[in-house]
Design an enzyme around this catalytic site. Sequence first.
Site, PDB file in Angstrom:
ATOM      1  N   LYS A  74     -13.272   8.509  -3.751  1.00  0.00           N
ATOM      2  CA  LYS A  74     -13.096   7.642  -2.808  1.00  0.00           C
ATOM      3  C   LYS A  74     -13.929   6.486  -3.152  1.00  0.00           C
ATOM      4  CE  LYS A  74     -11.834   8.105   1.450  1.00  0.00           C
ATOM      5  NZ  LYS A  74     -10.566   8.196   1.684  1.00  0.00           N
ATOM      6  N   ASN A 105      -9.675   3.420   3.083  1.00  0.00           N
ATOM      7  CA  ASN A 105      -8.940   4.747   3.172  1.00  0.00           C
ATOM      8  C   ASN A 105      -8.064   5.229   1.803  1.00  0.00           C
ATOM      9  OD1 ASN A 105      -6.704   3.101   3.362  1.00  0.00           O
ATOM     10  ND2 ASN A 105      -5.840   4.070   5.529  1.00  0.00           N
ATOM     11  N   HIS A 106      -8.529   4.494   0.862  1.00  0.00           N
ATOM     12  CA  HIS A 106      -7.462   4.621  -0.508  1.00  0.00           C
ATOM     13  C   HIS A 106      -8.447   5.759  -1.319  1.00  0.00           C
ATOM     14  CE1 HIS A 106      -6.100   0.295  -0.346  1.00  0.00           C
ATOM     15  NE2 HIS A 106      -5.208   1.197   0.474  1.00  0.00           N
ATOM     16  N   MET A 163      -9.444  14.386   4.264  1.00  0.00           N
ATOM     17  CA  MET A 163     -10.006  15.213   3.207  1.00  0.00           C
ATOM     18  C   MET A 163     -10.527  16.727   3.372  1.00  0.00           C
ATOM     19  SD  MET A 163     -12.878  12.625   1.825  1.00  0.00           S
ATOM     20  CE  MET A 163     -13.628  12.322   3.340  1.00  0.00           C
ATOM     21  N   CYS A 170       0.893  -1.044   0.048  1.00  0.00           N
ATOM     22  CA  CYS A 170       0.045  -0.075  -0.009  1.00  0.00           C
ATOM     23  C   CYS A 170       0.953   1.160   0.127  1.00  0.00           C
ATOM     24  CB  CYS A 170      -0.714  -0.071   1.205  1.00  0.00           C
ATOM     25  SG  CYS A 170      -1.777   1.518   1.212  1.00  0.00           S
ATOM     26  N   HIS A 203      -3.318   7.039  -3.511  1.00  0.00           N
ATOM     27  CA  HIS A 203      -3.098   6.125  -2.691  1.00  0.00           C
ATOM     28  C   HIS A 203      -3.905   4.616  -2.694  1.00  0.00           C
ATOM     29  CE1 HIS A 203      -3.995   5.195   2.052  1.00  0.00           C
ATOM     30  NE2 HIS A 203      -2.513   4.628   1.614  1.00  0.00           N
ATOM     31  N   HIS A 209       3.431   7.936   7.950  1.00  0.00           N
ATOM     32  CA  HIS A 209       2.668   7.531   6.744  1.00  0.00           C
ATOM     33  C   HIS A 209       1.505   8.138   6.391  1.00  0.00           C
ATOM     34  CE1 HIS A 209      -0.229   4.944   8.318  1.00  0.00           C
ATOM     35  NE2 HIS A 209      -0.620   4.419   7.252  1.00  0.00           N
TER      36      HIS A 209
END
Lengths: 476, 137
Positions: free
Chosen positions: A475, A200-201, A376, A96, A232, A399
Site C-alpha cells: 500500500k 485505499n489503493h 486487508m 479508479c 486497485h 465496489h
Amino acid sequence: MIELHQISECVWEIPKTGKMLVPGRIFASAKLIHDIRKDKSLEQVMNVATLPGIQKYSIAMPDIHWGYGFPIGGVAAMDVETGVISPGGIGFDINCGIRLLKTPLTVDKVKNKMKEIVAVLFNNIPCGVGSEGVAKCSTKDLQNIVKKGAAWAIENSYGLPSDIDHIEENGCLTQASLEFVSDRAIKRGALQLGSLGSGNHFLEVGVIDKIYNSKVAEAFGLFQNQITIMIHSGSRGFGHQICTDFLDKMQTALKKYEIYVPDRQLACTPLASDEAHEYLSSMAAAANFAWTNRQVMMHKTREVFESVLGVSQHEMQLLYDVCHNIAKFETYEIDGVQKKLCVHRKGATRAFGPNVQETPEKYRHVGQPVIVPGDMGRSSFVLVGTEKAMNQSFGSSCHGAGRQLSRREAVKQAKGRAIYRELEDKGVYVLSKGRHTLAEEMPQAYKDVETVVDSMDIEGLTYKVARIRPLGCIKG
Amino acid sequence: MSFCVISHTADVALDISATTKPKLFEEAAKGYQYLLLENQECHPLEDYIIQLEGNDHESLLVKWLSELAYIFETKQQIACDFKVLALKNNHLRAKVGFAPYDPKMHSIQKDVKAVTYSDLKIEKTSKGFKTRIVFDI
C-alpha cells in the site's frame, strides 16, 4: 431522521420530497442501514435526486458512505436529452478501478515465499504520496495513451495482447481527447504512469478459499486454493487535475444554464452542452490513462511472479478489469421505452448480466465478472452480474466494503497497536509507505465486505462466485 | 483565528474561522499545511506571489488550496508561510513562503489529492467568518 421505507429485505426507499425529482433507493440489509444512517450519505442520495434529468431513482449500493457531492456508492442515470453530467458524480479519481490477475499457482506453492513476494512487489511497484511511475512518459506518449488506452501499454511491451479482451470497454473510451485537458493535468500524468498512489489503493496477493458457484467459477477460470492478485488504483494526478479543472468550469455552467444544486460539488452542465462535450472527452482521457496505469502495474507484477516463482507470464491471465468511478452511455428501458442514458457510477461497479454484448465473449453466457475488494484482514469477492441488475440498478453493483470509521477515528483506535503484526498473525504480510496508512486502512475501518455482497446477493443484483482471502499486500 | 480537523468517513475536513476573509484564507492554508506535516517544522526559503481568479470567494478558496497542493505535487515545495495581499470578489493575490520537500526531514501525514466544493459556504459570524472545507485524500 431521514424517512426510509423498506421495500424488501435489502431494498429501502427515500420518498420524493422537496426538490427531489425521483425517490432515493438504497440496496442494503437492515444492519447496514443502521450504520449508514450514522453519516450524511443518505442526505447526499437525496441531493443527487435533485439533478436535472435523473431517471427512476437516485441509487446507493450497500457500501455507501459519506462522500463529497455524491455519496460513495452512488449511481445516477441521466436522460441524454434533458439530463446533466456532473464531474463530482464521477469523482476526482476518474476510472479508479480494480483488476484481478489469475495465476496457475495454488497456495501451497507460495505460502513460504509470501514475505519475499511482498518485498519484491513493494520494491518494483511505486506507491505512496506523489510517487512517480515506472513508465515515465512524454507528452507525445500521453497523447497516444489517451488515444489508445491499455492497448498503448501492450504495444509497449507492458502485457499480453489477450489482456485487452478482459478490460471494461477493452481499456479504451473512444471519445478521449487531450484537446480540453490542461497543461497541469498533463504534467501530473506524465510523472505518474505505473504507480499505485496512496489512500485505499493497493496491490494484494490472495488465495481463493471458497467457491460459491462452480459453473461460473469455471467460466471465469477460478478454482479452489488458486493464487490471485488484485490491483486497485486509478488515474492518479492526471484524473484529479481534470476533475479539479472541470469542477471550476461547472461552477460557471451552473449560472449559465440556471441549474440549482443543493451542494456545489454536484455542479453540472446539460449533457447537450459544449461544456459536457469538453468534460466527457477529458474524463475519457483520464479513464484511458487509468487503464494503462493498471496495465503497466500488472505487467510489473507478472515480472515479479516470473522472477520469484518461475511462473510464465502467459500463464497469468487477467480475469477482468472494472472501473468504479466513471460515467457511461448505456441504454435501459424506462416506462417501456428504450432510452440512452448517461450512468454516473461513483464508487459502484458495472455489473452486466448474461448475454450483454459489452461483456467479453467468453463470459457472456454467465454474465460479467464483478470484483469487490474487502479489507486487508478478511476477504474480497468475485461476483457475477445478473439480468435483475439491468432492471433494478442500471446494471450496477457494489465496489468494496465501504468505510465505517473515519481515517482519524481509525488512527485513534489503532494507537498502541502494531497493525502489521496483527495482520501477520493472521497470515497476511503487508508493506506500506505512509506513516498512518496501515492504521487508516486497518480491517476494522471497513464494513465486513461479506455483509455488503450478501445484500446484493439476497436481492439478486449480483451473485457470489468466489471468496479471496488476503495473503500479502502493498500500500501507499 | 483557528482551524480544526474534522472527521469525515472517507476523507478529511477542516473547520476554519478568522476575523477577516483574508485571514480565513491564511488559516485555511495553515490547515492544509497541518494536514501535510502536522507539527513538523518547515522553514520557508523562497517567497512567491500567487494570483488567482475565481467566480466568488468560495471558488477562490478552492483554487487557493488546490494551487498549494499542485505546487507540492509537481514542484516538491511545501507552502509554509502565507500572507494574503489582496482579496476581491473574483481575485486573490498572496505571498507564500515555500520550503523544499525533503523526505529525510518531512514525513507526509496526509496525501491531499484535491480540494472539494462539498457543502462549501463562507459564512459571517459575530466574530468574523467561518467555513468548512472537505479534502479528497
